[in-house]
Design an enzyme around this catalytic site. Structure first.
Site, PDB file in Angstrom:
ATOM      1  N   ASP A  92       0.860  -1.179   0.000  1.00 20.07           N
ATOM      2  CA  ASP A  92       0.000   0.000   0.000  1.00 20.07           C
ATOM      3  C   ASP A  92       0.901   1.236   0.000  1.00 20.07           C
ATOM      4  OD1 ASP A  92       0.968   0.271   2.539  1.00 20.07           O
ATOM      5  OD2 ASP A  92      -0.920  -0.085   3.549  1.00 20.07           O
ATOM      6  N   ASP A 267      -7.464  -7.467   0.529  1.00 20.29           N
ATOM      7  CA  ASP A 267      -6.501  -7.696   1.602  1.00 20.29           C
ATOM      8  C   ASP A 267      -7.207  -7.369   2.899  1.00 20.29           C
ATOM      9  OD1 ASP A 267      -5.224  -5.118   3.176  1.00 20.29           O
ATOM     10  OD2 ASP A 267      -6.209  -4.581   1.297  1.00 20.29           O
TER      11      ASP A 267
END
Lengths: 376, 376
Positions: A92, A267
């Site tokens: 991320d 996720d």
């Protein structure tokens, strides 16, 4: 170096079954990515994560840039080598953790400045630096920097954050140009719980053009139906030939519902975090092993599970480990949860390919609703 | 059911290489027993413990009788089944933990009464109950109840505790009569740091007669030379055809020194406890992975190790995991330590069989003294 690519192999309604190819291997979609925040999946060996069926895992830029540092990991050969995970990796951009963990945030057009939650050091994160950090880590899939909000929020606040994230998307794309092959930068759709803003942002991101699109800023406090409504606003507008990633989601039911609406990747920390707290997910729905009903139960958690940990130990033993705060309890339950998430994804992929996704969804939901086997 | 037996297969000086046979399998001696206090080796899967070369593990009667309870474990099929360890198991009698963990102890001839460290409940432990609990657990090797002291202690105190432990030895032997076959009750030599009392106690225990003898009440604060002196006082007086177990010991050097003096069995929490705190034992001596010298070191801990965890990860990564308090760090370092302890025991067994134990001992010590590879 193989180029980054995505193919839809089968569809069933809005649900898609496909394949992402990266420099480090293939990712079968719909895919669930276990979260390795600090370059480790909490309580589970990388080999066990792989054996559970995970094709790809997620690392957190925020944590890794603070400790041990992106330059350090790059000098050690990159994140794949560092954590002994030679398979695909997504990172991320740090935006979400800046919101949830850091103190004294200051956000302006140039980026975000914050104090590290580890040592209080002042750290600056710009769109360019977020890409640089992820390039240093060597991620196969790099995420643009975005500003995440907690919901509910004012429309004006949501719109401001969305426009800032869009400007950052463009800067991230420029910063990512010339990055090593086989890798991809994904844009992130923001817009809070406002379907109009979400759609506007989606179109603007498509105009910039990315090899994959994420939906961010959900699962941050809003009800499931709001999340699903946002997916319904965004997914149909996304290009059919690019992967779609719903960030930070979710429960098994969230995954089922989101795949039904065209999402390809997920996720979530839930399998490992809940495992550390005595909670497991199985085809029988969620089960809390700290509950006294399991204390004398000689039966395994689920004798039909493909996961050995769910078959080889009694509920009484797993209950004992959680009550006694034994690390082995957190390890086994995290393993069981990761295995169930992957079993669910594999089931969804097979069902889409067979054109029976609705039936699979109904069967899974019915089994969860029927609940756990009765206590003895 | 195979009867419990012990054979010395080779000797080299005072060092012995042998085989203990139990109902659940064989134990190659000298043997190191990993400690599974609460029916789990902290941070390590039972299959990994087994793969490291452990033939037998230890469970703690004190902890298990308090939680989940011996009757509970018996109803679930015994401790082997409960913890998924179908191999030999030894349980201590609870005496040591009563001393170190419980509050408000009252000791008299009948036994010991204490408050549970978990919930404050008042619990009575007599010699007969200690045997009953271990029979309920189904231990292959049962230990007599004894009174453990911290050293230094007054001679009169040591003598009183020794005589009480001796009386309890006799009562434990009677309580163990008629227990299921293939299992054994060991007596425990007490006597603090007084060689005369130790020898007197040894002879008295031999008069009662046990299939194995332990030396207890050491590694409780005294210097290594005192511990070794006590072994030198006791071991030559013990029957040559019975196994000798030094309880709660110790460092790799302690094991080497004690085997040289005729000890066959050991247990210690050190490999797992130190692993949880960033400290590993290897053929290069102890290494503290929290130390900053490892932060950027791409080299594995020990590329010659038979343990994959010592080869597959960089020192920098293990350092990062320990600094970040990641469970995986505790897991990997515990695994590395257990593997090294077993590697050391296997090396000692082979050296004794080959008649080169002194050379092995000198080589191992020299390698530890030479220390870790230099920092980069």
């Amino acid at each position: 170096m193989r180029p980054f690519s995505f193919r839809v192999l089968a569809t069933d309604g809005a649900a898609r079954q496909g394949l992402v190819e990266t420099a480090h291997g293939d990712v079968r979609t719909p895919a669930f990515m276990p979260v390795g925040t600090q370059a480790a999946i909490k309580g589970v060996h990388p080999a066990t994560v792989r054996a559970s069926g995970a094709d790809i895992i997620l690392g957190n830029t925020y944590h890794l840039m603070l400790r041990p540092g992106a330059e350090r990991i790059a000098a050690l050969g990159g994140l794949h080598k560092f954590m002994n995970w030679p398979h695909p990796l997504l990172t991320d951009s740090g935006g979400f953790q800046v919101m949830s963990l850091a103190q004294l945030r200051q956000i302006d057009a140039s980026g975000v400045t914050f104090r590290s939650h580890i040592d209080g050091a002042l750290v600056a994160l710009s769109p360019e630096r977020a890409v640089e950090v992820q390039n240093l880590l060597g991620s196969d899939i790099v995420m643009q920097l975005d500003e995440c909000l907690k919901l509910p929020a004012e429309r004006a606040t949501i719109e401001r954050a969305m426009r800032l994230s869009l400007a950052w998307a463009e800067r991230c794309k420029r910063a990512f140009e010339g990055a090593a092959g086989g890798r991809a930068l994904f844009g992130i759709v923001q817009g809070g719980d406002d379907a109009g803003l979400r759609l506007e942002n989606t179109r603007a991101l498509i105009d910039i053009g990315f090899p994959g699109y994420a939906i961010g800023g959900l699962a941050v406090g809003e009800p499931q139906e709001v999340m699903l409504a946002m997916i319904e606003a965004v997914a149909p507008a996304l290009p059919r030939d690019k992967p779609r990633y719903l960030m930070g989601v979710g429960t098994p039911d969230d995954l089922l519902q989101a795949v039904a609406r065209g999402i390809d990747m997920f996720d979530c920390v839930m399998p490992t975090r809940d495992g550390r707290h005595g909670r497991v997910f199985t085809r029988l729905g969620p089960i809390n092993l700290r509950n006294a009903r399991h204390a004398a139960d000689p039966r395994p958690l689920d004798e039909q599970s493909p996961c050995a940990a769910a078959r080889d130990y009694s509920r009484a033993y797993l209950h004992h480990l959680t009550r006694a705060n034994e690390m082995l309890g957190a390890m086994l339950l995290s393993e069981i949860n990761l295995a169930y998430y992957q079993e669910l994804m594999a089931g969804m992929r097979a069902a889409i390919a067979a054109g029976r996704f609705d039936a699979f969804r109904a069967e899974a939901s019915a089994a969860w609703d029927a609940g756990d086997i009765p206590a003895r």
